[in-house]
Design a protein around this motif. Structure first.
Motif, PDB file in Angstrom:
ATOM      1  N   VAL A  42      41.175   8.391 -36.171  1.00  0.00           N
ATOM      2  CA  VAL A  42      42.258   7.428 -35.962  1.00  0.00           C
ATOM      3  C   VAL A  42      43.252   7.512 -37.119  1.00  0.00           C
ATOM      4  O   VAL A  42      44.466   7.504 -36.910  1.00  0.00           O
ATOM      5  N   ASN A  43      42.747   7.630 -38.339  1.00  0.00           N
ATOM      6  CA  ASN A  43      43.630   7.760 -39.501  1.00  0.00           C
ATOM      7  C   ASN A  43      44.439   9.053 -39.437  1.00  0.00           C
ATOM      8  O   ASN A  43      45.631   9.067 -39.757  1.00  0.00           O
ATOM      9  N   GLU A  44      43.807  10.148 -39.005  1.00  0.00           N
ATOM     10  CA  GLU A  44      44.525  11.415 -38.861  1.00  0.00           C
ATOM     11  C   GLU A  44      45.630  11.296 -37.809  1.00  0.00           C
ATOM     12  O   GLU A  44      46.733  11.810 -37.993  1.00  0.00           O
ATOM     13  N   LEU A  45      45.329  10.598 -36.714  1.00  0.00           N
ATOM     14  CA  LEU A  45      46.339  10.391 -35.676  1.00  0.00           C
ATOM     15  C   LEU A  45      47.498   9.548 -36.202  1.00  0.00           C
ATOM     16  O   LEU A  45      48.659   9.820 -35.889  1.00  0.00           O
ATOM     17  N   PHE A  46      47.183   8.533 -37.007  1.00  0.00           N
ATOM     18  CA  PHE A  46      48.242   7.713 -37.595  1.00  0.00           C
ATOM     19  C   PHE A  46      49.148   8.578 -38.474  1.00  0.00           C
ATOM     20  O   PHE A  46      50.368   8.472 -38.398  1.00  0.00           O
ATOM     21  N   ASN A  47      48.557   9.426 -39.279  1.00  0.00           N
ATOM     22  CA  ASN A  47      49.362  10.304 -40.140  1.00  0.00           C
ATOM     23  C   ASN A  47      50.220  11.252 -39.301  1.00  0.00           C
ATOM     24  O   ASN A  47      51.374  11.523 -39.657  1.00  0.00           O
ATOM     25  N   ARG A  48      49.683  11.748 -38.192  1.00  0.00           N
ATOM     26  CA  ARG A  48      50.478  12.592 -37.298  1.00  0.00           C
ATOM     27  C   ARG A  48      51.620  11.794 -36.682  1.00  0.00           C
ATOM     28  O   ARG A  48      52.730  12.299 -36.531  1.00  0.00           O
ATOM     29  N   TYR A  49      51.319  10.548 -36.305  1.00  0.00           N
ATOM     30  CA  TYR A  49      52.361   9.691 -35.741  1.00  0.00           C
ATOM     31  C   TYR A  49      53.516   9.512 -36.736  1.00  0.00           C
ATOM     32  O   TYR A  49      54.678   9.561 -36.349  1.00  0.00           O
ATOM     33  N   LEU A  50      53.185   9.299 -38.008  1.00  0.00           N
ATOM     34  CA  LEU A  50      54.219   9.110 -39.019  1.00  0.00           C
ATOM     35  C   LEU A  50      55.166  10.298 -39.091  1.00  0.00           C
ATOM     36  O   LEU A  50      56.340  10.144 -39.413  1.00  0.00           O
ATOM     37  N   ASN A  51      54.654  11.482 -38.792  1.00  0.00           N
ATOM     38  CA  ASN A  51      55.474  12.697 -38.844  1.00  0.00           C
ATOM     39  C   ASN A  51      56.119  13.046 -37.508  1.00  0.00           C
ATOM     40  O   ASN A  51      56.803  14.060 -37.401  1.00  0.00           O
ATOM     41  N   SER A  52      55.891  12.210 -36.502  1.00  0.00           N
ATOM     42  CA  SER A  52      56.463  12.484 -35.185  1.00  0.00           C
ATOM     43  C   SER A  52      57.754  11.698 -35.004  1.00  0.00           C
ATOM     44  O   SER A  52      58.102  10.850 -35.820  1.00  0.00           O
ATOM     45  N   VAL A  54      58.393  10.196 -31.883  1.00  0.00           N
ATOM     46  CA  VAL A  54      58.223   9.415 -30.653  1.00  0.00           C
ATOM     47  C   VAL A  54      57.793   7.989 -30.986  1.00  0.00           C
ATOM     48  O   VAL A  54      57.342   7.705 -32.097  1.00  0.00           O
ATOM     49  N   SER A  55      57.895   7.108 -30.011  1.00  0.00           N
ATOM     50  CA  SER A  55      57.491   5.722 -30.214  1.00  0.00           C
ATOM     51  C   SER A  55      55.966   5.621 -30.310  1.00  0.00           C
ATOM     52  O   SER A  55      55.237   6.543 -29.900  1.00  0.00           O
ATOM     53  N   ILE A  56      55.504   4.507 -30.832  1.00  0.00           N
ATOM     54  CA  ILE A  56      54.056   4.294 -30.954  1.00  0.00           C
ATOM     55  C   ILE A  56      53.401   4.352 -29.576  1.00  0.00           C
ATOM     56  O   ILE A  56      52.372   5.006 -29.403  1.00  0.00           O
ATOM     57  N   ASN A  57      53.992   3.700 -28.586  1.00  0.00           N
ATOM     58  CA  ASN A  57      53.384   3.671 -27.253  1.00  0.00           C
ATOM     59  C   ASN A  57      53.331   5.051 -26.612  1.00  0.00           C
ATOM     60  O   ASN A  57      52.336   5.407 -25.987  1.00  0.00           O
ATOM     61  N   THR A  58      54.367   5.832 -26.774  1.00  0.00           N
ATOM     62  CA  THR A  58      54.377   7.197 -26.242  1.00  0.00           C
ATOM     63  C   THR A  58      53.306   8.035 -26.931  1.00  0.00           C
ATOM     64  O   THR A  58      52.552   8.756 -26.273  1.00  0.00           O
ATOM     65  N   PHE A  59      53.234   7.930 -28.244  1.00  0.00           N
ATOM     66  CA  PHE A  59      52.229   8.683 -28.993  1.00  0.00           C
ATOM     67  C   PHE A  59      50.827   8.259 -28.564  1.00  0.00           C
ATOM     68  O   PHE A  59      49.956   9.101 -28.368  1.00  0.00           O
ATOM     69  N   ALA A  60      50.610   6.960 -28.389  1.00  0.00           N
ATOM     70  CA  ALA A  60      49.297   6.454 -27.983  1.00  0.00           C
ATOM     71  C   ALA A  60      48.910   6.990 -26.606  1.00  0.00           C
ATOM     72  O   ALA A  60      47.765   7.413 -26.399  1.00  0.00           O
ATOM     73  N   ARG A  61      49.847   6.988 -25.661  1.00  0.00           N
ATOM     74  CA  ARG A  61      49.547   7.530 -24.326  1.00  0.00           C
ATOM     75  C   ARG A  61      49.179   9.007 -24.402  1.00  0.00           C
ATOM     76  O   ARG A  61      48.252   9.466 -23.733  1.00  0.00           O
ATOM     77  N   GLN A  62      49.905   9.769 -25.223  1.00  0.00           N
ATOM     78  CA  GLN A  62      49.585  11.185 -25.393  1.00  0.00           C
ATOM     79  C   GLN A  62      48.190  11.366 -25.969  1.00  0.00           C
ATOM     80  O   GLN A  62      47.447  12.262 -25.553  1.00  0.00           O
ATOM     81  N   CYS A  63      47.827  10.530 -26.922  1.00  0.00           N
ATOM     82  CA  CYS A  63      46.499  10.615 -27.546  1.00  0.00           C
ATOM     83  C   CYS A  63      45.399  10.377 -26.509  1.00  0.00           C
ATOM     84  O   CYS A  63      44.412  11.109 -26.460  1.00  0.00           O
ATOM     85  N   VAL A  64      45.571   9.352 -25.696  1.00  0.00           N
ATOM     86  CA  VAL A  64      44.558   9.035 -24.665  1.00  0.00           C
ATOM     87  C   VAL A  64      44.428  10.213 -23.717  1.00  0.00           C
ATOM     88  O   VAL A  64      43.314  10.648 -23.414  1.00  0.00           O
ATOM     89  N   ARG A  65      45.559  10.742 -23.266  1.00  0.00           N
ATOM     90  CA  ARG A  65      45.499  11.897 -22.351  1.00  0.00           C
ATOM     91  C   ARG A  65      44.777  13.072 -23.002  1.00  0.00           C
ATOM     92  O   ARG A  65      43.950  13.735 -22.361  1.00  0.00           O
ATOM     93  N   ASN A  66      45.063  13.345 -24.267  1.00  0.00           N
ATOM     94  CA  ASN A  66      44.441  14.481 -24.953  1.00  0.00           C
ATOM     95  C   ASN A  66      42.942  14.285 -25.122  1.00  0.00           C
ATOM     96  O   ASN A  66      42.175  15.241 -25.012  1.00  0.00           O
TER      97      ASN A  66
END
Length: 69
Positions: A42-52, A54-66
């Motif tokens: 989860v922390n690694e995903l947060f760090n990736r989000y910071l460098n992306s 896209v919005s938090i919700n878009t990033f979260a949906r992508q994470c669930v799909r992956n």
């Protein structure tokens, strides 16, 4: 060096990110994020989000799909 205000902003953003990610997992699977992901992941995903860009919700949906594929 980060100021106290910057640390607070990042901490707040991390909480918002985790809540959004958890809501997505609950909506799709019925279970929260820690059923599917470790805290380290989860922390690694947060760090990736910071460098992306896209919005938090878009990033979260992508994470669930992956995770589910």
């Amino acid at each position: 060096m980060e100021t106290s205000n910057e640390v607070n902003e990042i901490s707040t953003l991390r909480i918002v990110f985790i809540e959004a990610l958890s809501r997505q997992f609950i909506a799709i699977t019925g279970c929260g994020i820690y059923v599917h992901l470790s805290p380290v992941t989860v922390n690694e995903l947060f760090n990736r989000y910071l460098n992306s860009s896209v919005s938090i919700n878009t990033f979260a949906r992508q994470c669930v799909r992956n995770v589910l594929t």
